[in-house]
Design a protein around this motif. Structure first.
Motif, PDB file in Angstrom:
ATOM      1  N   ALA A 443      41.925  44.246  44.827  1.00  0.00           N
ATOM      2  CA  ALA A 443      40.759  43.875  44.040  1.00  0.00           C
ATOM      3  C   ALA A 443      41.088  42.667  43.176  1.00  0.00           C
ATOM      4  N   ALA A 444      40.267  41.636  43.264  1.00  0.00           N
ATOM      5  CA  ALA A 444      40.435  40.468  42.397  1.00  0.00           C
ATOM      6  C   ALA A 444      39.899  40.796  41.001  1.00  0.00           C
ATOM      7  N   PRO A 445      40.505  40.202  39.941  1.00  0.00           N
ATOM      8  CA  PRO A 445      40.015  40.500  38.588  1.00  0.00           C
ATOM      9  C   PRO A 445      38.643  39.893  38.345  1.00  0.00           C
ATOM     10  N   GLY A 446      37.908  40.543  37.437  1.00  0.00           N
ATOM     11  CA  GLY A 446      36.625  39.972  37.028  1.00  0.00           C
ATOM     12  C   GLY A 446      35.451  40.570  37.762  1.00  0.00           C
ATOM     13  N   GLU A 447      34.581  39.705  38.275  1.00  0.00           N
ATOM     14  CA  GLU A 447      33.329  40.143  38.873  1.00  0.00           C
ATOM     15  C   GLU A 447      33.542  40.668  40.298  1.00  0.00           C
TER      16      GLU A 447
END
Length: 617
Positions: A443-447
């Motif tokens: 999972a990438a950080p943020g949105e």
């Protein structure tokens, strides 16, 4: 002037269309389920007494939650409500019915009041439920899911009284339904056990779960039901008038004892033995030589079928850990009682029905807490939120066809800390897996962002194939959306992968039981219903025993089987909660009613047949 006969209730027919419409929501079995329900309702319309066969026969096996994801209103609820409605529409209201003994009435009234207060305390302060509440065992409306069992017990009582014209055939029909339910459960267990270990391999540490979706959180439901079924099967053997029926019942008794042994539940074994002894003692209250021989044969066959399992190495290992496991449970009970709010209200009336999992998550001092999952809706987008803790598996049964590999992808959102979604593709029953394949979606950080797709090999085997999304062991909350599982040709195998219809088609299981059960019926009653509820249950137990042992009731069907089954449920409840699922709360209320309050008819005075075709208004 002649009096008009009492009429049936034609308005009850109006309930059937919405029930069949609800069945269409239960994908992937919409058409078969709707057809099956329609056939069941037609059978009850033809012979209303069949309702008392169909309901207990379906109770253990009409359970599609692992496929549908729906557990607040399920297919068994639809069957029960429809059967009662059709019987009400076909059979005139009886002119009068015998009254139960006053102490029994008082016990049930006090217990109903306690359950109502417990439900209100769980739901207080009253508020309109959030959409995600209907998919969670930790929401306040979990109380409604459990207390549904009490309402359904009342409906079965209404049905029994409505069919007063059938006389003693009511008890015979209900007993036949319970025996059929046991036979279906035993068949399920034999197939399940054969898929994981040989049916004669008593060293393997696999514990069967049977057809009960409630076993996804552990518990004692399968062994409790098997012990209850043994009581009705022994009673059927004792009451059978034909040799073939008696032999068939005795053979099923042996098969049921074998299945019960395969649960490797120590108090389940005790519950089964108690069920048989109590049933035999009450059924032989009017002794006859043939009855003694049949009872002795039944007990010997049950013991002979169970003994090889009990002497196996895994059963002996379980017995050797009894003292250690009891100490662990006692510590868990003490922790559970410490979760209660201080004050008179909580002491008298408890914390409310179904509230233990949520309170354990927030207040328990035990070192492990369960992971969490919730359905959320933001900005027109539905998604699954996974929280850290002991593993939960949010899973869906899929059918890969001939595919050897599957491609999984998802859209994820997390906080700034590193996180990944772990997924597993396993051949799996309710809780035990074979040949799992694992992958991690970063999972990438943020949105919201799409994770890089991963490939999973399809494991071989005959067990159902399940895709599981695992809660994180630690770290931040992880939001999941747009899950896809595709074969090489691009065909989508998942239903509702975007969670647009809540968690429909998704179910969950866990390896960590303490977060979900208090594991003691007396402690659970004290926790949820307080001292008032404990006193009501104790009064019900005492008056049931007193009335069932009275000369005018003992020996008459269904008293011996119901009393033996209720004894088994209580014995199973010494080390398990049992009534924290609606079907077993139904049994916990219906069995003492059958033993102590149901209007009975002697077989020598069997009443008229239930109305047949053309008997309705």
């Amino acid at each position: 002037m002649a009096l008009r006969p009492p009429r049936a209730t034609p308005l009850a027919w109006l309930l059937l269309p919405p029930l069949l419409a609800l069945a269409l929501l239960y994908q992937p079995f919409a058409a078969p389920l709707a057809l099956g329900l329609a056939l069941a309702f037609a059978a009850v319309a033809w012979r209303p007494l069949l309702a008392l066969v169909l309901i207990p026969a379906a109770l253990p096996v009409l359970d599609l939650a692992p496929w549908t994801g729906r557990f607040f209103v399920d297919e068994f609820d639809l069957l029960l409500a429809g059967c009662v409605a059709v019987a009400a529409a076909r059979v005139p209201r009886p002119g009068g019915a015998g009254r139960a003994p006053a102490p029994v009435v008082l016990a049930f009234v006090l217990l109903a009041l306690s359950l109502a207060i417990s439900g209100l305390r769980a739901l207080w302060p009253l508020a309109w439920p959030d959409g995600g509440d209907w998919w969670s065992f930790t929401s306040p409306v979990n109380a409604l899911r459990i207390l549904k069992g009490a309402a359904e017990a009342w409906l079965v009582v209404v049905l029994w009284r409505r069919l007063a014209g059938a006389g003693a055939a009511r008890a015979q029909a209900f007993g036949a339904g319970m025996v059929a339910g046991l036979a279906l459960t035993v068949a399920w267990i034999v197939v399940e056990r054969s898929a994981f270990a040989g049916p004669l391999d008593f060293a393997a540490g696999y514990r069967v779960t049977g057809p009960f979706s409630a076993m996804h959180r552990g518990g004692a439901y399968v062994e409790c039901y098997l012990a209850i079924g043994l009581a009705f099967t022994l009673a059927a053997a004792l009451q059978a008038r034909r040799l073939w029926a008696r032999v068939a019942a005795l053979l099923l008794l042996a098969a049921g004892a074998y299945a019960l042994a395969l649960t490797f539940s120590r108090n389940g074994w005790a519950a089964g033995a108690l069920a048989l002894l109590v049933t035999a003692a009450l059924a032989l209250a009017r002794p006859g030589r043939r009855g003694l021989v049949v009872a002795a044969a039944g007990l010997l066959l049950a013991a002979a079928a169970a003994l090889p399992v009990l002497l196996g190495s895994y059963a002996q290992e379980r017995l050797g850990r009894s003292a250690q496991d009891l100490a662990t449970r006692q510590a868990h009970w003490a922790d559970a009682l410490d979760l209660r709010e201080p004050g008179l209200a909580a002491a008298l009336f408890g914390e409310g029905a179904g509230g233990f999992p949520d309170l354990h998550y927030w207040r328990s001092r035990e070192p492990r807490h369960a992971g969490s999952f919730h359905w959320r809706h933001e900005g027109g987008r539905g998604f699954l939120r996974l929280g850290p803790g002991a593993p939960l598996y949010v899973e869906q049964i899929v059918e890969p066809g001939a595919a050897a590999e599957l491609r999984i992808a998802a859209t994820l959102r997390r906080e700034s800390a590193p996180a990944a979604l772990s997924v597993a593709l396993c051949r799996k029953t309710m809780r035990s897996s074979q040949d799992c394949r694992y992958a991690r979606l970063e999972a990438a950080p943020g949105e919201w962002a799409a994770a890089a797709p991963q490939t999973l090999a399809v494991p071989p085997g005959r067990l159902p194939l399940k895709l599981a999304l695992l809660t994180p062991a630690e770290g931040p909350v992880l939001d999941v959306d747009a899950v896809t599982l595709q074969a090489a040709g691009g065909s989508e195998l998942l239903a509702n992968g975007g969670f647009d219809t809540g968690l429909a088609r998704w179910f969950f299981s866990t390896d960590y039981e303490p977060a979900w059960h208090i594991d003691s019926l007396p402690v659970a009653v004290l926790f949820e219903q307080g001292w008032f509820g404990a006193a009501a249950w104790l009064l019900l137990l005492v008056v049931t025993a007193a009335v069932a042992l009275a000369p005018q009731r003992r020996g008459l069907a269904p008293v011996p089987a119901a009393a033996g089954a209720f004894a088994a449920l209580l014995a199973s409840g010494l080390l398990n909660t049992v009534i924290d699922t609606p079907r077993f709360l139904l049994l916990a209320l219906l069995l003492p009613w059958l033993a102590a309050a149901a209007p009975l008819d002697s077989p020598r005075r069997e009443g008229p047949r239930a109305p047949g075709a053309g008997a309705g208004p």
